[in-house]
Design a protein around this motif. Sequence first.
Motif, short mmCIF file in Angstrom:
data_model
loop_
_atom_site.label_atom_id
_atom_site.label_comp_id
_atom_site.label_asym_id
_atom_site.label_seq_id
_atom_site.Cartn_x
_atom_site.Cartn_y
_atom_site.Cartn_z
N PHE A 144 0.82 -1.20 0.00
CA PHE A 144 0.00 0.00 0.00
C PHE A 144 0.86 1.26 0.00
O PHE A 144 0.47 2.29 0.52
N GLY A 145 2.06 1.18 -0.58
CA GLY A 145 2.93 2.34 -0.68
C GLY A 145 3.33 2.86 0.68
O GLY A 145 3.81 2.10 1.53
N LYS A 146 3.12 4.16 0.94
CA LYS A 146 3.54 4.77 2.20
C LYS A 146 2.80 4.20 3.42
O LYS A 146 3.19 4.43 4.55
N PHE A 147 1.75 3.41 3.19
CA PHE A 147 1.01 2.78 4.28
C PHE A 147 1.53 1.39 4.60
O PHE A 147 1.01 0.70 5.48
N GLY A 148 2.56 0.97 3.87
CA GLY A 148 3.24 -0.29 4.16
C GLY A 148 2.64 -1.50 3.49
O GLY A 148 1.66 -1.41 2.75
N ARG A 149 3.27 -2.62 3.76
CA ARG A 149 2.78 -3.91 3.27
C ARG A 149 1.88 -4.51 4.33
O ARG A 149 2.20 -4.49 5.51
N LYS A 150 0.77 -5.07 3.88
CA LYS A 150 -0.22 -5.66 4.77
C LYS A 150 -0.53 -7.08 4.29
O LYS A 150 -0.42 -7.39 3.11
N VAL A 151 -0.94 -7.92 5.23
CA VAL A 151 -1.32 -9.30 4.93
C VAL A 151 -2.83 -9.42 4.99
O VAL A 151 -3.48 -8.85 5.88
N SER A 152 -3.39 -10.16 4.05
CA SER A 152 -4.82 -10.44 4.03
C SER A 152 -5.02 -11.90 3.66
O SER A 152 -4.30 -12.44 2.82
N VAL A 153 -5.99 -12.53 4.28
CA VAL A 153 -6.37 -13.90 3.91
C VAL A 153 -7.74 -13.80 3.24
O VAL A 153 -8.68 -13.27 3.83
N GLY A 154 -7.82 -14.27 2.00
CA GLY A 154 -9.07 -14.14 1.27
C GLY A 154 -9.33 -15.32 0.36
O GLY A 154 -8.42 -16.01 -0.08
N ARG A 155 -10.60 -15.52 0.07
CA ARG A 155 -11.05 -16.66 -0.73
C ARG A 155 -11.09 -16.30 -2.22
O ARG A 155 -12.14 -16.27 -2.84
N PHE A 156 -9.92 -16.05 -2.76
CA PHE A 156 -9.78 -15.70 -4.17
C PHE A 156 -9.19 -16.87 -4.97
O PHE A 156 -8.52 -16.67 -5.97
N THR A 157 -9.43 -18.09 -4.51
CA THR A 157 -8.76 -19.27 -5.06
C THR A 157 -9.30 -19.72 -6.42
O THR A 157 -8.76 -20.67 -6.99
N GLN A 158 -10.30 -19.06 -6.96
CA GLN A 158 -10.72 -19.35 -8.33
C GLN A 158 -9.70 -18.76 -9.31
O GLN A 158 -9.72 -19.08 -10.49
N HIS A 159 -8.82 -17.90 -8.81
CA HIS A 159 -7.72 -17.32 -9.60
C HIS A 159 -6.45 -18.11 -9.30
O HIS A 159 -6.24 -18.52 -8.15
N ALA A 160 -5.61 -18.30 -10.28
CA ALA A 160 -4.27 -18.85 -10.04
C ALA A 160 -3.47 -17.78 -9.29
O ALA A 160 -3.65 -16.58 -9.54
N SER A 161 -2.61 -18.20 -8.38
CA SER A 161 -1.83 -17.22 -7.62
C SER A 161 -1.02 -16.31 -8.53
O SER A 161 -0.91 -15.11 -8.28
#
Length: 119
Positions: free
Chosen positions: A45-62
């Motif tokens: 997120f730029g100046k707001f840093g890197r953040k971790v999220s866990v989400g159910r987006f598994t219909q997409h290839a990583s």
Amino acid sequence: MATERKDIVAFEDTLGRLDIRLGRIVEAVLEPSAPRPAYRLTIDFGKFGRKVSVGRFTQHASDDLVGRQVVGVLNFEPRQIGAVMSEVLILGVQFPGAASGEATVLVPAHEAKIGGKVF
């Protein structure tokens, strides 16, 4: 299934209180500790840093997710999902034809500044 529209609310009481910003996915790996199939995403997120999220987006290839710009809510309380503390909510919509909860990410129509506020 059609649902009724919700009541009208004031901007200041809703969207005005959320810090919604644009980020870029830099890593997407399956998270084995999640209760349902999900990715652990690292988002810049730029100046707001890197953040971790866990989400159910598994219909997409990583590989298809890495490099995409996404929209995330930065000021929700972190949430424990499996063994991972999910720091940001990445916004999405139901993936067509997928099981309930499987999502596709919301993305801007054009590249925009990382960390930019959504309004």
